[in-house]
Design an enzyme around this catalytic site. Structure first.
Site, mmCIF file in Angstrom:
data_model
loop_
_atom_site.group_PDB
_atom_site.id
_atom_site.type_symbol
_atom_site.label_atom_id
_atom_site.label_comp_id
_atom_site.label_asym_id
_atom_site.label_seq_id
_atom_site.Cartn_x
_atom_site.Cartn_y
_atom_site.Cartn_z
ATOM 1 N N HIS A 16 0.870 -1.182 0.000
ATOM 2 C CA HIS A 16 0.000 0.000 0.000
ATOM 3 C C HIS A 16 0.902 1.226 0.000
ATOM 4 O O HIS A 16 1.642 1.445 0.960
ATOM 5 C CB HIS A 16 -0.892 0.031 1.239
ATOM 6 C CG HIS A 16 -1.768 -1.176 1.360
ATOM 7 N ND1 HIS A 16 -3.058 -1.195 0.885
ATOM 8 C CD2 HIS A 16 -1.532 -2.404 1.872
ATOM 9 C CE1 HIS A 16 -3.592 -2.397 1.108
ATOM 10 N NE2 HIS A 16 -2.682 -3.140 1.711
ATOM 11 N N HIS A 137 -8.161 -10.731 -0.423
ATOM 12 C CA HIS A 137 -8.149 -10.508 1.022
ATOM 13 C C HIS A 137 -9.060 -11.579 1.600
ATOM 14 O O HIS A 137 -10.283 -11.476 1.482
ATOM 15 C CB HIS A 137 -8.645 -9.098 1.374
ATOM 16 C CG HIS A 137 -8.588 -8.835 2.849
ATOM 17 N ND1 HIS A 137 -7.649 -8.006 3.421
ATOM 18 C CD2 HIS A 137 -9.320 -9.331 3.871
ATOM 19 C CE1 HIS A 137 -7.819 -8.003 4.734
ATOM 20 N NE2 HIS A 137 -8.824 -8.802 5.035
ATOM 21 N N ASP A 248 2.751 -6.309 2.661
ATOM 22 C CA ASP A 248 1.530 -5.627 3.110
ATOM 23 C C ASP A 248 1.874 -4.374 3.912
ATOM 24 O O ASP A 248 1.158 -4.028 4.860
ATOM 25 C CB ASP A 248 0.622 -6.561 3.925
ATOM 26 C CG ASP A 248 -0.802 -6.019 4.042
ATOM 27 O OD1 ASP A 248 -1.164 -5.100 3.285
ATOM 28 O OD2 ASP A 248 -1.553 -6.511 4.898
HETATM 29 O O1 DOR Z 1 -4.113 -4.054 8.049
HETATM 30 C C1 DOR Z 1 -4.446 -3.797 6.902
HETATM 31 N N1 DOR Z 1 -4.269 -2.578 6.373
HETATM 32 N N2 DOR Z 1 -5.025 -4.751 6.164
HETATM 33 C C2 DOR Z 1 -5.539 -4.500 4.955
HETATM 34 O O2 DOR Z 1 -6.071 -5.409 4.359
HETATM 35 C C3 DOR Z 1 -5.536 -3.141 4.398
HETATM 36 C C4 DOR Z 1 -4.469 -2.345 4.981
HETATM 37 C C5 DOR Z 1 -4.586 -0.862 4.714
HETATM 38 O O3 DOR Z 1 -4.866 -0.484 3.582
HETATM 39 O O4 DOR Z 1 -4.354 -0.089 5.644
HETATM 40 ZN ZN ZN Z 2 -2.870 -5.162 2.107
#
Ligand code: DOR
Ligand code: ZN
Length: 345
Positions: A16, A137, A248
């Site tokens: 992200h 997911h 992630d």
């Molecule tokens: O902990 C998480 N944060 N899990 C996710 O699936 C999305 C991510 C986020 O975009 O902050």
């Molecule tokens: Zn993610």
């Protein structure tokens, strides 16, 4: 134990990067470690159109310092009624590398996610034909299912039927957190891949509550019991080509994590390879780090492995505690396991 480890430059298959000032603060940290990264599309609003992905890719490239070679690989956020033509066209034009399935309300910025697999079946059929992987997911959102069971239930209730219904679809179970997730990927070697994060390899759910609430250990899917962490460590370090690196890394500003309703997500980009190396060293499997970090992912996606090399050093981790977000007077707290990390980059 070797004092250095040289491997092909790794890629991050789940990232992200956000947008605007957060993107400006974060992109460099991923690009320093990784040659390519699969970019998650859960912006506000989400990235659902080819033109939006092209524009976002340009913003990412502009946010990476010119001396770093980095290729963002774009994904489409699947919504109910996702347009098959948009999926096919974006794949043909070399924009989409994959599409991401967020069950609606499963996690951060998933409000536009999919409410039932029927509503995305046409899009998935187009992806089957186009040879475009689906990134999942893997959590059900039913409030009656305990938070810690949501991944295992998803495998039975959603993922298994999905594999049957779309026999040509390749699927990545993202950020696996359970031994059931590991077993599911192992059971479908021709169809499935699985990414594993550095944080889920480093601690179990106790860490989130040790001595008080620890918001910087909170993410979704949430860390599970120790037996699950051990299954993840075995899978990641096994050399099995189905498992590959996906950090992630999910930055949220420190104030939005350290509050009464803190956001889910862990910012690990500055320390990712160091933590993975620590885990592989602890397991006596440093020889398999290159497969996990640099070979298995490209193989799954049908891309060449990187030719450049990186060298990790056995030396106490040096990383900032926080990263400044320019223009926002905010910081992002950098992930740090409770246990020592003796690898540097
Ligand atoms: O902990 C998480 N944060 N899990 C996710 O699936 C999305 C991510 C986020 O975009 O902050
Ligand atoms: Zn993610």
């Amino acid at each position: 134990m070797p004092s250095t480890l040289t491997i092909r430059r790794p890629d991050d298959w789940h990232v992200h990067l956000r947008d605007g000032p957060m993107l400006a603060a974060c992109a460099v940290h991923t690009a320093r470690q990784f040659a390519r990264a699969i970019i998650m599309p859960n912006l506000v609003p989400p990235v659902t159109k080819v033109a939006e992905a092209v524009a976002y890719r340009d913003r990412i490239r502009a946010a990476v310092p010119a001396d770093l070679k980095f290729e963002p690989l774009m994904t489409c956020y699947l919504t109910d009624g996702a347009d098959p033509a948009e999926l096919t066209r974006g794949k043909e034009e070399g924009v989409w590398v994959a599409a991401k399935l967020y069950p609606a309300h499963a996690t951060t910025n998933s409000a536009h996610g999919v409410t039932s697999m029927d509503r995305v079946a046409k899009g998935l059929e187009a992806m089957e034909k186009a040879g475009m992987p689906l990134l999942v997911h893997g959590e059900v959102t039913d409030p009656d299912v305990d938070l810690f069971d949501r991944e295992a239930v998803f495998l039975d209730k959603v993922l298994f039927p999905l594999l049957k219904r779309h026999p040509g679809l390749k699927i990545v179970l993202e950020h696996i957190t359970t031994r059931e997730g590991v077993a599911f990927v192992e059971a479908h070697p021709d169809r499935m891949g699985g990414t594993i994060t550095p944080h889920h390899l480093s601690y179990n759910r106790n860490a989130i509550f040790k001595g008080g609430i620890r918001p910087h250990f909170y993410c979704l899917p949430i860390a599970k019991r120790e037996e699950h962490r051990l299954a993840l460590r075995r899978a990641a370090t096994s050399g099995n080509p189905a498992f590959f690196l996906g950090t992630d890394t999910a930055p949220h500003s420190t104030d939005t994590k350290e509050c009464a309703c803190g956001c889910a997500g862990i910012f690990n980009a500055p320390v990712a390879m160091q933590v993975y190396a620590q885990v592989f060293a602890e397991e006596g499997k440093l020889d398999n780090l290159e497969a996990f970090a640099s070979l298995n992912g490209p193989r799954f996606y049908g891309l060449p492995a990187n030719e450049e090399r990186i060298t990790l050093r056995a030396a106490t981790l040096e990383a900032p505690e926080t990263v400044e977000v320019p223009g926002l007077s905010k910081t992002i707290t950098v992930f740090r396991p409770d246990t020592p990390v003796d690898w540097s980059f």
